[in-house]
Design a protein around this motif. Structure first.
Motif, PDB file in Angstrom:
ATOM      1  N   GLY A 146      38.567  26.217  50.257  1.00 12.12           N
ATOM      2  CA  GLY A 146      38.097  25.732  49.305  1.00 12.12           C
ATOM      3  C   GLY A 146      37.389  27.944  49.282  1.00 12.12           C
ATOM      4  N   MET A 147      38.071  28.813  50.251  1.00  5.91           N
ATOM      5  CA  MET A 147      37.849  29.789  49.736  1.00  5.91           C
ATOM      6  C   MET A 147      38.636  30.623  49.135  1.00  5.91           C
ATOM      7  SD  MET A 147      35.639  32.597  51.624  1.00  5.91           S
ATOM      8  CE  MET A 147      35.002  32.002  52.547  1.00  5.91           C
ATOM      9  N   LEU A 148      39.463  30.173  48.840  1.00  9.38           N
ATOM     10  CA  LEU A 148      40.855  30.676  47.994  1.00  9.38           C
ATOM     11  C   LEU A 148      40.324  30.966  46.424  1.00  9.38           C
ATOM     12  CD1 LEU A 148      44.192  29.055  48.538  1.00  9.38           C
ATOM     13  CD2 LEU A 148      43.440  30.936  48.561  1.00  9.38           C
ATOM     14  N   PRO A 149      39.795  30.107  45.650  1.00 13.04           N
ATOM     15  CA  PRO A 149      38.874  30.741  44.575  1.00 13.04           C
ATOM     16  C   PRO A 149      37.574  31.150  44.666  1.00 13.04           C
ATOM     17  CG  PRO A 149      38.329  28.256  45.263  1.00 13.04           C
ATOM     18  CD  PRO A 149      39.385  28.882  46.469  1.00 13.04           C
ATOM     19  N   LYS A 150      36.690  31.233  46.285  1.00 10.73           N
ATOM     20  CA  LYS A 150      35.721  32.185  45.963  1.00 10.73           C
ATOM     21  C   LYS A 150      36.460  33.566  45.811  1.00 10.73           C
ATOM     22  CE  LYS A 150      32.412  29.450  47.770  1.00 10.73           C
ATOM     23  NZ  LYS A 150      31.665  29.408  46.069  1.00 10.73           N
ATOM     24  N   ILE A 151      37.022  33.866  46.303  1.00  7.22           N
ATOM     25  CA  ILE A 151      37.801  35.961  46.755  1.00  7.22           C
ATOM     26  C   ILE A 151      39.473  35.769  45.855  1.00  7.22           C
ATOM     27  CG2 ILE A 151      40.519  34.946  48.184  1.00  7.22           C
ATOM     28  CD1 ILE A 151      37.592  36.832  49.373  1.00  7.22           C
ATOM     29  N   ARG A 152      39.238  34.689  44.831  1.00 10.64           N
ATOM     30  CA  ARG A 152      40.003  35.401  43.515  1.00 10.64           C
ATOM     31  C   ARG A 152      39.159  35.658  42.827  1.00 10.64           C
ATOM     32  NH1 ARG A 152      44.062  30.766  44.754  1.00 10.64           N
ATOM     33  NH2 ARG A 152      45.692  32.075  45.895  1.00 10.64           N
ATOM     34  N   CYS A 153      37.859  34.556  42.991  1.00  8.84           N
ATOM     35  CA  CYS A 153      36.627  35.138  41.853  1.00  8.84           C
ATOM     36  C   CYS A 153      36.060  36.716  42.455  1.00  8.84           C
ATOM     37  CB  CYS A 153      35.225  33.844  41.567  1.00  8.84           C
ATOM     38  SG  CYS A 153      33.260  34.524  41.314  1.00  8.84           S
ATOM     39  N   ALA A 154      35.454  36.460  43.405  1.00 14.48           N
ATOM     40  CA  ALA A 154      35.492  38.122  43.615  1.00 14.48           C
ATOM     41  C   ALA A 154      35.986  39.376  43.125  1.00 14.48           C
ATOM     42  CB  ALA A 154      35.256  38.153  45.092  1.00 14.48           C
ATOM     43  N   LEU A 155      37.796  38.801  43.753  1.00 17.32           N
ATOM     44  CA  LEU A 155      38.894  39.778  42.928  1.00 17.32           C
ATOM     45  C   LEU A 155      38.734  40.545  41.856  1.00 17.32           C
ATOM     46  CD1 LEU A 155      41.554  38.927  45.135  1.00 17.32           C
ATOM     47  CD2 LEU A 155      40.468  41.317  45.031  1.00 17.32           C
ATOM     48  N   GLU A 156      38.472  39.118  40.944  1.00 17.70           N
ATOM     49  CA  GLU A 156      38.832  39.240  39.586  1.00 17.70           C
ATOM     50  C   GLU A 156      37.720  40.530  38.832  1.00 17.70           C
ATOM     51  OE1 GLU A 156      38.952  35.599  37.773  1.00 17.70           O
ATOM     52  OE2 GLU A 156      41.172  35.637  37.989  1.00 17.70           O
ATOM     53  N   ALA A 157      36.649  39.345  39.744  1.00 20.36           N
ATOM     54  CA  ALA A 157      35.043  40.625  38.981  1.00 20.36           C
ATOM     55  C   ALA A 157      35.410  41.786  39.630  1.00 20.36           C
ATOM     56  CB  ALA A 157      33.796  39.871  39.937  1.00 20.36           C
ATOM     57  N   VAL A 158      35.375  42.773  40.204  1.00 18.28           N
ATOM     58  CA  VAL A 158      35.330  43.903  40.813  1.00 18.28           C
ATOM     59  C   VAL A 158      36.479  44.166  40.021  1.00 18.28           C
ATOM     60  CG1 VAL A 158      34.866  43.334  43.511  1.00 18.28           C
ATOM     61  CG2 VAL A 158      37.120  43.436  42.642  1.00 18.28           C
ATOM     62  N   GLN A 159      38.027  43.644  40.037  1.00 18.81           N
ATOM     63  CA  GLN A 159      39.094  44.262  38.666  1.00 18.81           C
ATOM     64  C   GLN A 159      38.203  44.581  36.978  1.00 18.81           C
ATOM     65  OE1 GLN A 159      41.295  45.395  41.209  1.00 18.81           O
ATOM     66  NE2 GLN A 159      42.039  45.358  39.997  1.00 18.81           N
ATOM     67  N   GLY A 160      37.547  43.425  36.690  1.00 23.02           N
ATOM     68  CA  GLY A 160      36.639  43.703  35.711  1.00 23.02           C
ATOM     69  C   GLY A 160      35.637  44.838  35.486  1.00 23.02           C
ATOM     70  N   GLY A 161      35.630  45.573  36.586  1.00 29.00           N
ATOM     71  CA  GLY A 161      34.318  46.697  36.324  1.00 29.00           C
ATOM     72  C   GLY A 161      33.239  46.198  37.695  1.00 29.00           C
ATOM     73  N   VAL A 162      32.871  45.281  38.215  1.00 32.04           N
ATOM     74  CA  VAL A 162      32.158  44.733  38.713  1.00 32.04           C
ATOM     75  C   VAL A 162      32.422  45.902  40.523  1.00 32.04           C
ATOM     76  CG1 VAL A 162      30.039  43.375  40.330  1.00 32.04           C
ATOM     77  CG2 VAL A 162      32.123  42.564  38.363  1.00 32.04           C
ATOM     78  N   ASN A 163      31.370  46.283  40.470  1.00 33.39           N
ATOM     79  CA  ASN A 163      31.434  48.208  41.827  1.00 33.39           C
ATOM     80  C   ASN A 163      31.912  46.880  43.200  1.00 33.39           C
ATOM     81  OD1 ASN A 163      31.595  50.772  42.127  1.00 33.39           O
ATOM     82  ND2 ASN A 163      29.012  50.295  42.906  1.00 33.39           N
ATOM     83  N   THR A 164      30.994  45.972  43.692  1.00 36.63           N
ATOM     84  CA  THR A 164      31.346  45.404  44.805  1.00 36.63           C
ATOM     85  C   THR A 164      30.801  43.723  44.383  1.00 36.63           C
ATOM     86  OG1 THR A 164      28.694  45.802  45.522  1.00 36.63           O
ATOM     87  CG2 THR A 164      31.031  47.479  46.440  1.00 36.63           C
ATOM     88  N   ALA A 165      31.739  43.102  45.279  1.00 38.12           N
ATOM     89  CA  ALA A 165      31.262  41.547  45.397  1.00 38.12           C
ATOM     90  C   ALA A 165      31.710  41.319  46.627  1.00 38.12           C
ATOM     91  CB  ALA A 165      32.319  40.901  44.674  1.00 38.12           C
ATOM     92  N   HIS A 166      30.735  40.690  47.007  1.00 37.73           N
ATOM     93  CA  HIS A 166      30.004  40.232  48.938  1.00 37.73           C
ATOM     94  C   HIS A 166      30.399  38.972  48.637  1.00 37.73           C
ATOM     95  CE1 HIS A 166      28.197  44.057  48.561  1.00 37.73           C
ATOM     96  NE2 HIS A 166      27.862  44.041  47.634  1.00 37.73           N
TER      97      HIS A 166
END
Length: 298
Positions: free
Chosen positions: A251-271
């Motif tokens: 279950g951590m895989l989709p969360k971590i991928r979501c976080a990575l996509e967000a920062v790659q898409g311009g969000v400064n940091t994901a937590h």
């Protein structure tokens, strides 16, 4: 009650530690995916509501996106309908979609709005159907089991993915000093409603809003390494290494991928933060240590 010298010093230290973060994040958008234990434990629900209200009062712009899987499952059980899952995704026929809309857009959404308002905030509840917010398309699920000669496309019903986000209604609410609370229901070109993973919705909304932070509340202490220690900071390369060695799975895989996509898409940091800790959101935003794992671009 009169504070002793030690208590006074500790409180003052906490307050002064928060000051630079308040200054740094004033006027910035922070998207919070709210779910897990924080949504079902009364003390945690109230601490989350207070955190969001305080963020708004000190000048930040919180936007809440919530889940509600356990609540959906409970109501389906109550009406005698079995919950079925394929690869962790709820099979959602028309009857189940009606329940999803009632629970997410009604019961859960309105409870969160009410709690925030009770604690002095001004929250407004939305689904992705309001203000043309979330455009969705049907999620295609393919089973490519090794024993099969060809991939099998499995229809899991009204389960969708985000095709686009129209932030006009969110911009209007934030500009009017309201706190948007969003249920992850989208609408397709054909007018059909779709149930969408709340993490994915939060990530896409954070990208489109140009958010400073994306915060994903979980039921774990954060991302753990092989020795079960919390990893405080990660880059894409770090994440790939942890996936490769099996530290990040399930279950951590989709969360971590979501976080990575967000920062790659311009969000400064994901937590990815521990929603089981009272005031987890404030601890992550306003203190040096935080309560989870920070993901950054590089």
């Amino acid at each position: 009650m009169t504070l002793n010298a030690t208590s006074s010093k500790n409180i003052a230290q906490v307050l002064t530690e928060a000051l630079p973060y308040i200054q740094r994040f004033a006027g910035k958008t922070i998207v919070i995916k709210y779910g897990g234990n924080a949504m079902v434990d009364d003390a945690l629900k109230n601490s989350f509501a207070r955190d969001v209200v305080l963020m708004k009062l000190v000048g930040m712009n919180p936007v809440v996106v919530h889940g509600g899987g356990p609540q959906i499952g409970a109501l389906l059980k109550k009406i005698g309908k079995e919950s079925r899952f394929v690869e962790g995704m709820r099979v959602t026929d028309s009857e189940t979609m009606d329940v999803v809309e009632m629970v997410l857009g009604g019961l859960v959404n309105k409870e969160i709005v009410s709690l925030i308002n009770q604690h002095g905030g001004s929250a407004v509840g939305l689904t992705g159907k309001d203000g043309d917010l979330i455009h969705a398309r049907k999620l295609t699920f393919t089973n490519a089991a090794p024993e099969m000669n060809a991939s099998e496309i499995i229809d899991i019903g009204h389960v969708g993915e985000v095709s686009s986000i129209n932030t006009a209604v969110v911009d209007m609410l934030v500009g009017g000093d309201f706190i948007p609370v969003i249920a992850p229901i989208g609408v397709g070109k054909d007018g059909q409603s779709y149930n969408i993973n709340a993490d994915l919705v939060a990530g896409r909304i954070a990208e489109v809003l140009g958010a400073e932070k994306l915060m994903l509340l979980t039921n774990t202490a954060g991302v753990l390494d092989k020795d079960e220690n919390v990893v405080s900071g990660l880059t894409r390369k770090d994440v790939e290494a942890l996936i490769a060695d099996g530290s990040i799975y399930g279950g951590m895989l989709p969360k971590i991928r979501c976080a990575l996509e967000a920062v790659q898409g311009g969000v400064n940091t994901a937590h990815i933060i521990d929603g089981r800790v009272e005031h987890a959101v404030l601890l992550e935003v306003l203190t040096n240590q935080g309560v989870g794992t920070l993901i950054r671009r590089s």
